[in-house]
Motif scaffolding. Structure first.
Motif, PDB file in Angstrom:
ATOM      1  N   GLY A  14      16.985  -5.211 -19.532  1.00 52.81           N
ATOM      2  CA  GLY A  14      17.167  -3.345 -18.486  1.00 52.81           C
ATOM      3  C   GLY A  14      17.576  -2.186 -19.681  1.00 52.81           C
ATOM      4  O   GLY A  14      18.178  -1.701 -19.113  1.00 52.81           O
ATOM      5  N   LYS A  15      17.374  -2.294 -21.163  1.00 50.48           N
ATOM      6  CA  LYS A  15      17.386  -1.132 -21.408  1.00 50.48           C
ATOM      7  C   LYS A  15      15.903  -0.246 -21.746  1.00 50.48           C
ATOM      8  O   LYS A  15      16.424   1.062 -21.750  1.00 50.48           O
ATOM      9  N   SER A  16      15.400  -0.789 -21.359  1.00 49.53           N
ATOM     10  CA  SER A  16      14.332   0.630 -20.828  1.00 49.53           C
ATOM     11  C   SER A  16      13.537   0.261 -20.071  1.00 49.53           C
ATOM     12  O   SER A  16      13.470  -0.983 -19.256  1.00 49.53           O
ATOM     13  N   LYS A  17      13.212   1.141 -19.770  1.00 48.34           N
ATOM     14  CA  LYS A  17      12.326   0.708 -17.650  1.00 48.34           C
ATOM     15  C   LYS A  17      10.864   0.708 -18.292  1.00 48.34           C
ATOM     16  O   LYS A  17      10.106   0.909 -18.726  1.00 48.34           O
ATOM     17  N   PHE A  18      10.583  -0.124 -16.978  1.00 45.75           N
ATOM     18  CA  PHE A  18       8.924   0.155 -16.497  1.00 45.75           C
ATOM     19  C   PHE A  18       7.591  -0.093 -15.659  1.00 45.75           C
ATOM     20  O   PHE A  18       8.884  -0.617 -14.701  1.00 45.75           O
ATOM     21  N   THR A  19       6.744  -0.386 -15.897  1.00 41.89           N
ATOM     22  CA  THR A  19       6.299  -0.308 -13.735  1.00 41.89           C
ATOM     23  C   THR A  19       4.932  -1.455 -14.704  1.00 41.89           C
ATOM     24  O   THR A  19       4.380  -1.353 -15.233  1.00 41.89           O
ATOM     25  N   LEU A  20       5.127  -2.199 -13.413  1.00 40.42           N
ATOM     26  CA  LEU A  20       4.217  -3.706 -13.347  1.00 40.42           C
ATOM     27  C   LEU A  20       3.255  -3.300 -12.466  1.00 40.42           C
ATOM     28  O   LEU A  20       3.656  -3.398 -10.723  1.00 40.42           O
ATOM     29  N   ILE A  21       2.261  -2.954 -12.608  1.00 36.69           N
ATOM     30  CA  ILE A  21       1.015  -2.919 -11.818  1.00 36.69           C
ATOM     31  C   ILE A  21       0.160  -4.448 -11.707  1.00 36.69           C
ATOM     32  O   ILE A  21      -0.579  -4.932 -12.224  1.00 36.69           O
ATOM     33  N   ILE A  22      -0.205  -4.735 -10.272  1.00 37.57           N
ATOM     34  CA  ILE A  22      -0.701  -6.419  -9.592  1.00 37.57           C
ATOM     35  C   ILE A  22      -1.737  -5.479  -8.869  1.00 37.57           C
ATOM     36  O   ILE A  22      -1.545  -5.359  -8.184  1.00 37.57           O
ATOM     37  N   LEU A  25      -7.199  -9.098  -6.326  1.00 41.51           N
ATOM     38  CA  LEU A  25      -8.352  -8.684  -6.005  1.00 41.51           C
ATOM     39  C   LEU A  25      -8.362  -9.511  -4.134  1.00 41.51           C
ATOM     40  O   LEU A  25      -8.955  -9.586  -3.073  1.00 41.51           O
ATOM     41  N   VAL A  26      -7.733 -10.935  -4.273  1.00 42.19           N
ATOM     42  CA  VAL A  26      -7.885 -12.076  -3.056  1.00 42.19           C
ATOM     43  C   VAL A  26      -6.279 -12.031  -1.926  1.00 42.19           C
ATOM     44  O   VAL A  26      -6.255 -13.135  -2.449  1.00 42.19           O
ATOM     45  N   GLU A  27      -5.701 -11.028  -2.405  1.00 44.70           N
ATOM     46  CA  GLU A  27      -4.088 -11.267  -1.891  1.00 44.70           C
ATOM     47  C   GLU A  27      -3.831 -12.907  -2.489  1.00 44.70           C
ATOM     48  O   GLU A  27      -3.192 -13.267  -1.253  1.00 44.70           O
ATOM     49  N   ASN A  28      -3.273 -12.879  -3.390  1.00 39.47           N
ATOM     50  CA  ASN A  28      -3.181 -14.086  -3.457  1.00 39.47           C
ATOM     51  C   ASN A  28      -1.438 -14.525  -4.826  1.00 39.47           C
ATOM     52  O   ASN A  28      -1.577 -15.080  -5.184  1.00 39.47           O
ATOM     53  N   SER A  29      -1.134 -12.670  -4.940  1.00 42.87           N
ATOM     54  CA  SER A  29       0.425 -12.865  -5.258  1.00 42.87           C
ATOM     55  C   SER A  29       1.280 -12.958  -4.369  1.00 42.87           C
ATOM     56  O   SER A  29       1.321 -12.553  -3.530  1.00 42.87           O
ATOM     57  N   PHE A  30       2.729 -12.773  -5.238  1.00 47.83           N
ATOM     58  CA  PHE A  30       3.565 -13.013  -4.651  1.00 47.83           C
ATOM     59  C   PHE A  30       4.661 -12.530  -5.369  1.00 47.83           C
ATOM     60  O   PHE A  30       5.013 -13.039  -6.548  1.00 47.83           O
ATOM     61  N   ILE A  31       5.354 -11.835  -4.755  1.00 44.17           N
ATOM     62  CA  ILE A  31       6.919 -11.192  -4.894  1.00 44.17           C
ATOM     63  C   ILE A  31       8.259 -11.297  -4.406  1.00 44.17           C
ATOM     64  O   ILE A  31       8.114 -10.489  -3.223  1.00 44.17           O
ATOM     65  N   GLN A  32       9.119 -11.758  -5.149  1.00 44.41           N
ATOM     66  CA  GLN A  32      10.344 -12.291  -4.726  1.00 44.41           C
ATOM     67  C   GLN A  32      10.851 -10.943  -4.044  1.00 44.41           C
ATOM     68  O   GLN A  32      11.046 -10.869  -4.955  1.00 44.41           O
ATOM     69  N   ASN A  33      11.469 -10.962  -3.261  1.00 44.14           N
ATOM     70  CA  ASN A  33      12.018  -9.965  -2.885  1.00 44.14           C
ATOM     71  C   ASN A  33      13.606 -10.443  -2.991  1.00 44.14           C
ATOM     72  O   ASN A  33      14.109 -11.247  -1.698  1.00 44.14           O
ATOM     73  N   PRO A  34      14.964  -9.299  -3.755  1.00 41.01           N
ATOM     74  CA  PRO A  34      15.812 -10.869  -3.721  1.00 41.01           C
ATOM     75  C   PRO A  34      16.953  -9.279  -3.184  1.00 41.01           C
ATOM     76  O   PRO A  34      18.523 -10.106  -2.872  1.00 41.01           O
ATOM     77  N   PHE A  35      16.167  -9.062  -2.266  1.00 46.25           N
ATOM     78  CA  PHE A  35      17.007  -8.341  -1.337  1.00 46.25           C
ATOM     79  C   PHE A  35      16.955  -8.651  -0.110  1.00 46.25           C
ATOM     80  O   PHE A  35      17.629  -8.027   1.157  1.00 46.25           O
ATOM     81  N   TYR A  36      16.245  -9.515   0.285  1.00 45.56           N
ATOM     82  CA  TYR A  36      15.987  -9.565   1.418  1.00 45.56           C
ATOM     83  C   TYR A  36      16.485  -9.905   2.588  1.00 45.56           C
ATOM     84  O   TYR A  36      18.275 -10.779   1.982  1.00 45.56           O
ATOM     85  N   LYS A  44       6.838  -1.124  -4.479  1.00 49.60           N
ATOM     86  CA  LYS A  44       6.233  -0.027  -3.597  1.00 49.60           C
ATOM     87  C   LYS A  44       4.212  -0.970  -3.468  1.00 49.60           C
ATOM     88  O   LYS A  44       3.647  -1.537  -4.637  1.00 49.60           O
ATOM     89  N   ILE A  45       3.689  -0.647  -2.329  1.00 50.83           N
ATOM     90  CA  ILE A  45       3.125  -1.957  -1.993  1.00 50.83           C
ATOM     91  C   ILE A  45       2.239  -1.015  -1.508  1.00 50.83           C
ATOM     92  O   ILE A  45       2.093  -0.080  -0.682  1.00 50.83           O
TER      93      ILE A  45
END
Length: 70
Positions: A14-22, A25-36, A44-45
């Motif tokens: 957590g010392k450096s910030k970064f952006t992960l872009i996924i 193409l086939v809508e097969n990814s999942f990102i868990q939301n710890p705030f659900y 951002k979707i």
């Protein structure tokens, strides 16, 4: 090479910030939301349409969907 591992450790800790872009193409990814059930304000979707090149890469345009047993 050591600099790359050091930078990855900074991201991990957590010392450096970064952006992960996924770009899925086939809508097969999942990102868990710890705030659900609340939204995660850091995620951002963005919906997009596949390009003809994307469809070609996936073999969609040449996919046989009728009488495929023949």
């Amino acid at each position: 090479m050591e600099q790359i591992f050091q930078k990855l450790e900074e991201f991990k800790s957590g010392k450096s910030k970064f952006t992960l872009i996924i770009r899925d193409l086939v809508e097969n990814s999942f990102i868990q939301n710890p705030f659900y059930p609340n939204e995660d304000n850091q995620v951002k979707i963005t919906l997009f349409n596949r390009t003809p090149e994307d469809n070609d890469e996936l073999g969609i345009d040449t996919m046989k969907t009728e009488n495929y047993q023949n």
